[in-house]
Every structure is written in structure tokens, then in C-alpha cells.
Design a protein around this motif. Sequence first.
Motif, PDB file in Angstrom:
ATOM      1  N   UNK A  40       0.818  -1.211   0.000  1.00  0.00           N
ATOM      2  CA  UNK A  40       0.000   0.000   0.000  1.00  0.00           C
ATOM      3  C   UNK A  40       0.848   1.256   0.000  1.00  0.00           C
ATOM      4  N   UNK A  41       2.021   1.208   0.620  1.00  0.00           N
ATOM      5  CA  UNK A  41       2.865   2.397   0.722  1.00  0.00           C
ATOM      6  C   UNK A  41       3.649   2.678  -0.543  1.00  0.00           C
ATOM      7  N   UNK A  42       3.576   1.817  -1.549  1.00  0.00           N
ATOM      8  CA  UNK A  42       4.397   1.979  -2.743  1.00  0.00           C
ATOM      9  C   UNK A  42       3.547   1.957  -4.007  1.00  0.00           C
ATOM     10  N   UNK A  43       2.668   2.923  -4.174  1.00  0.00           N
ATOM     11  CA  UNK A  43       1.873   2.982  -5.403  1.00  0.00           C
ATOM     12  C   UNK A  43       2.757   3.395  -6.579  1.00  0.00           C
ATOM     13  N   UNK A  44       2.394   2.984  -7.814  1.00  0.00           N
ATOM     14  CA  UNK A  44       3.202   3.324  -8.999  1.00  0.00           C
ATOM     15  C   UNK A  44       2.940   4.747  -9.467  1.00  0.00           C
ATOM     16  N   UNK A  45       3.030   5.688  -8.558  1.00  0.00           N
ATOM     17  CA  UNK A  45       2.741   7.085  -8.843  1.00  0.00           C
ATOM     18  C   UNK A  45       3.656   7.958  -8.004  1.00  0.00           C
ATOM     19  N   UNK A  46       3.674   9.232  -8.336  1.00  0.00           N
ATOM     20  CA  UNK A  46       4.437  10.175  -7.525  1.00  0.00           C
ATOM     21  C   UNK A  46       3.581  10.629  -6.348  1.00  0.00           C
ATOM     22  N   UNK A  47       3.119   9.651  -5.565  1.00  0.00           N
ATOM     23  CA  UNK A  47       2.305   9.920  -4.389  1.00  0.00           C
ATOM     24  C   UNK A  47       3.075   9.528  -3.141  1.00  0.00           C
ATOM     25  N   UNK A  48       2.926  10.314  -2.115  1.00  0.00           N
ATOM     26  CA  UNK A  48       3.639  10.067  -0.872  1.00  0.00           C
ATOM     27  C   UNK A  48       2.619   9.942   0.260  1.00  0.00           C
ATOM     28  N   UNK A  49       2.211   8.714   0.563  1.00  0.00           N
ATOM     29  CA  UNK A  49       1.182   8.534   1.592  1.00  0.00           C
ATOM     30  C   UNK A  49       1.677   8.965   2.963  1.00  0.00           C
ATOM     31  N   UNK A  50       0.753   9.505   3.737  1.00  0.00           N
ATOM     32  CA  UNK A  50       1.033   9.931   5.103  1.00  0.00           C
ATOM     33  C   UNK A  50       0.534   8.843   6.048  1.00  0.00           C
ATOM     34  N   UNK A  51       1.416   8.390   6.943  1.00  0.00           N
ATOM     35  CA  UNK A  51       1.027   7.357   7.896  1.00  0.00           C
ATOM     36  C   UNK A  51       0.183   7.962   9.007  1.00  0.00           C
ATOM     37  N   UNK A  52      -0.906   7.298   9.316  1.00  0.00           N
ATOM     38  CA  UNK A  52      -1.823   7.770  10.338  1.00  0.00           C
ATOM     39  C   UNK A  52      -1.833   6.784  11.498  1.00  0.00           C
ATOM     40  N   UNK A  53      -1.584   7.269  12.696  1.00  0.00           N
ATOM     41  CA  UNK A  53      -1.658   6.404  13.862  1.00  0.00           C
ATOM     42  C   UNK A  53      -0.374   5.633  14.106  1.00  0.00           C
ATOM     43  N   UNK A  54      -0.426   4.616  14.963  1.00  0.00           N
ATOM     44  CA  UNK A  54       0.787   3.890  15.373  1.00  0.00           C
ATOM     45  C   UNK A  54       1.388   3.087  14.229  1.00  0.00           C
ATOM     46  N   UNK A  55       2.711   2.950  14.269  1.00  0.00           N
ATOM     47  CA  UNK A  55       3.416   2.233  13.203  1.00  0.00           C
ATOM     48  C   UNK A  55       3.036   0.760  13.159  1.00  0.00           C
ATOM     49  N   UNK A  56       2.596   0.220  14.279  1.00  0.00           N
ATOM     50  CA  UNK A  56       2.232  -1.188  14.322  1.00  0.00           C
ATOM     51  C   UNK A  56       0.929  -1.495  13.590  1.00  0.00           C
ATOM     52  N   UNK A  57       0.072  -0.506  13.474  1.00  0.00           N
ATOM     53  CA  UNK A  57      -1.216  -0.719  12.800  1.00  0.00           C
ATOM     54  C   UNK A  57      -1.713   0.611  12.232  1.00  0.00           C
ATOM     55  N   UNK A  58      -1.063   1.099  11.196  1.00  0.00           N
ATOM     56  CA  UNK A  58      -1.374   2.455  10.711  1.00  0.00           C
ATOM     57  C   UNK A  58      -2.486   2.475   9.666  1.00  0.00           C
ATOM     58  N   UNK A  59      -3.062   3.662   9.487  1.00  0.00           N
ATOM     59  CA  UNK A  59      -3.834   3.975   8.300  1.00  0.00           C
ATOM     60  C   UNK A  59      -2.935   4.739   7.347  1.00  0.00           C
TER      61      UNK A  59
END
Length: 469
Positions: A423-442
Motif C-alpha cells: 500500500x505504501x508503494x503505489x506506482x505514482x508520484x504519491x507520498x502517503x502519510x502514515x496515520x496512527x501507530x506504526x504497528x497498525x497504521x492507516x
Amino acid sequence: MTNDVIALTPTMPDVWTVLAGLHAGGPDLGVATTADGAVIQLCAPGGRSLVSIEAPILVHTPGEVERLLGAQPVGIPAVPLWWTEARASTAIPKAESLAGSFAGRLTTVLGGATWPPEAAHTAVVPLSSDITALPAADDALPAVDVLTGSTAVVISERPRVAMTAWLSDVLSVCTEAERALNIVTPPHARLTLATRTALTGAPNRWVVQDEECGYYDGLSGGVLRWIDGTFAPVRTDNGATAVASSFTQGAETGDRQLILSFSTRHAPNEQLVLGHALEAAWQALTGSPPAGWSTAEPINLPWSTRQLTDLARHRAPRPTWLLAVGSPDRPAIATLRITRTKDGVEEEITFVTGYSSDENPPLHAIEPLAETLATRHDLTSMIASLRTARRDLTVPPQLEAPPIPVAFTLGPDSVCDVGLTHARRPPLNLHPVQLGPATRPGLHFPLSDGTDAQAWDSLQQLTRHLRAR
């Protein structure tokens, strides 16, 4: 003149006041009830329904009269007020005057105002005897003007076509009977968001009267004709649907709407209280909670997550569809569908807020809201978008630009299903922002500022990537 007349009174119409109103047609008229007693009908001696009168509704929500009826009639009482609606049959010319006499008698006794003001009076309306030759059909629907084997037609002269309780009932009956619902209006009418949502997709239609082409579909612009008991599109020589010129002549106002479409999924338990996700979104974008909620318009109940949860629990396992509105100074409206599934209790929410040309939609609030929903309210997914459309959130019978995606958010469970690395590596110039704890993020994916239509391409590529896992 309209076929609907509404009495707005400061106190509830009691039995004796209603009886006085029911005598508007003299002693020869009959009275019947439908919808488990929620609708009273004044009937001709032969059984023909002349006027259908809804049970009075106590409206607590400020601004509902203006939102649904346009300019407020003189003498309207302050909320809470009682809203009593009478709908006259368009098949009987004097039925409209009969509805006006019923409403006028209520406001004469109780005070308040009627809508439209010119419809109210207190005279007895004598009806000709030939009405007795028109018996009620066995499959007649209250407040339906034309009924065929395939279609129920409702003719409305209201400036705002709202999803009232009676219209919602007609839609439900039509769906069960596999009939189409066609709502016919003059060109100046507009739909509320609730009615527009209900009419989305075939076979239901918004039919707009037009001097040039006769009729056209108010949502698609297609020219319509009455063919074999229903309104159907007119085709050009090459087989395409003809489009009414009136549909493409909308005036640009500079108004915009910010739209959030999101879903949540909760584990079912006795302590679960629904509506908090919508409440959080409302607070984040408007600075205050919703003002009221209901299952139909007018929206009459003060906002209460506990009460709407109780209703959904009572109706389960059947789904529950609700509406909510905000305060008059900040146009906002939402639809909420609550469903019990094998995976839990799900909420599907569409929340829309309106802004004038000199107001800036709070796009900066979307990412913090996404984190709140992902970490506290069991968010599954959310799409935020911006569109050029009316600030008052009504839908005109004219072409409106489609919304442009602003951001897409996945909740923790959805990220887990897709796989965090993927999910964190889409084939686009998009930079997802992690939401919440690293163990179970959105994950939150910013897409645009709402002005670049190419954001749709980015969203489609992103969703294809996430589904490919």
C-alpha cells in the motif's frame, strides 16, 4: 399555485382542530387512513382520495423551513414548530383549494403560517357530485398523480423537492413493485441532496418541464417523451440521447462544495454508539456538531448519537438510512446508511458542505480529520473531493461539473488487508502519510487541491494498485 399546502403552527394540532380542518369540504366527504394511521385522507363519496394529510411533525432544527421552502412565510413560529402537510390530488381541480382550506383552518385556530401563503383560506369547498364516479384503484398509492404498470408519477410544484416521509414511502413501494418513480417539476425547482441520491440511476427519473423540448431529465439532460406509460429518452438519428439546451445553460456562481464519502466498520457490542464518525467530520469542517437528524425531510430531531443508535438497533438486521443537517449559517448535509453485516456494523456516509466564491473550503482540515477517523472511529476508507456547485447544496436541473478528488484514505483494517508494504508503494508520484501507530497504521494519500481534473487518473491508478494485492 401548488398541490402541496403546509401549515406551520406553534402548537400541535389536536383532534378537535384537525376535525375542524377535515370539514373543509362539507359533511359529505369521507375520511380514511393509510400508512398505519400516519396519513389521513379526505375522500369523495365514491372513495376517491382528494387530499392526503400527513401526521404533524415537531421540527426542532433551525433553518429547515427556509432550506426546504425558500423564502419564509410571514408569521412563521420559532422552532420548535409543528409541520403539517396536506397534498391535494391533481386529478380533481378543487382538491387544491380543499387542502388550502384545511391548512387555513389549522393556522386560524393555532396561529402560525401556511406555505404557500396565498393557498390558505377557511371557506367550505363544495365538490361536484361527478367525483363519486371515480373509485379508488385497488393499487392506488397516496399522493401519486399517475400510476401505470411500470411507473408512478409524482407532480410537484415545490421550489425544493425534499425526501419527505410520503415520498420516501412511495419510493419504497415502487422499489418493491419494480416500478419506476418519475418526479415531474417546473424548471425552477431544485432537489435536495437526499432526493437527488434517491433518484440516482435507472429506472427513477427527475422529469423537468421545458418550453423548448417538452421534458428532459434533470440529472442527465436527456430529452424525454411519455411513451408506453413512462418517460423515456428521445434518440437522435445516430442513436444517441438528445440533450436539452436548457440543461447546459447553467449560470456560474463560483460556489463550491466539499464532499467526504467515507465508511466505518465497528465490532458489534452493547456499548456501541453510532454517528460519532459523522460528528467528528462535522466538527472538523464546520466547527460545530450536526444540528439535527431524521429519517426524512424536514429534518426534525435534535442531534443525538444515542437516539439514532437506538433506531438502528431496533431496525436491525434491516438497514437504516438517516439524514443530518447543520446550522443555517454553514450549509451542511449528510446521508448515513447503517448496515449489519457478517463483518460488523457498517456506516456509509456522504457529508457535503457548501462555500461561496469568497470562502475557502478547509482542505487543510482533511488530513487531521483522516487521522481522527482512522485512529478513533474505525475508518475503512474515505474519498475527499471538491466540486463547483451551489453553496446551498440544492441540485438544479442543469449541468454541474463532476467533483475532483482531493485525497484518499485507507483505515488500519484496509491497510492490513492490502499489506502495508504494498500500500505504501503505489506506482505514482504519491507520498502517503502514515496515520496512527506504526504497528497498525492507516494511510492518507493527498491527490490534488481540487482544481486538477487529472487527479481522477491518479485515484484510478491508486485504487487499481491497491486492489491488485
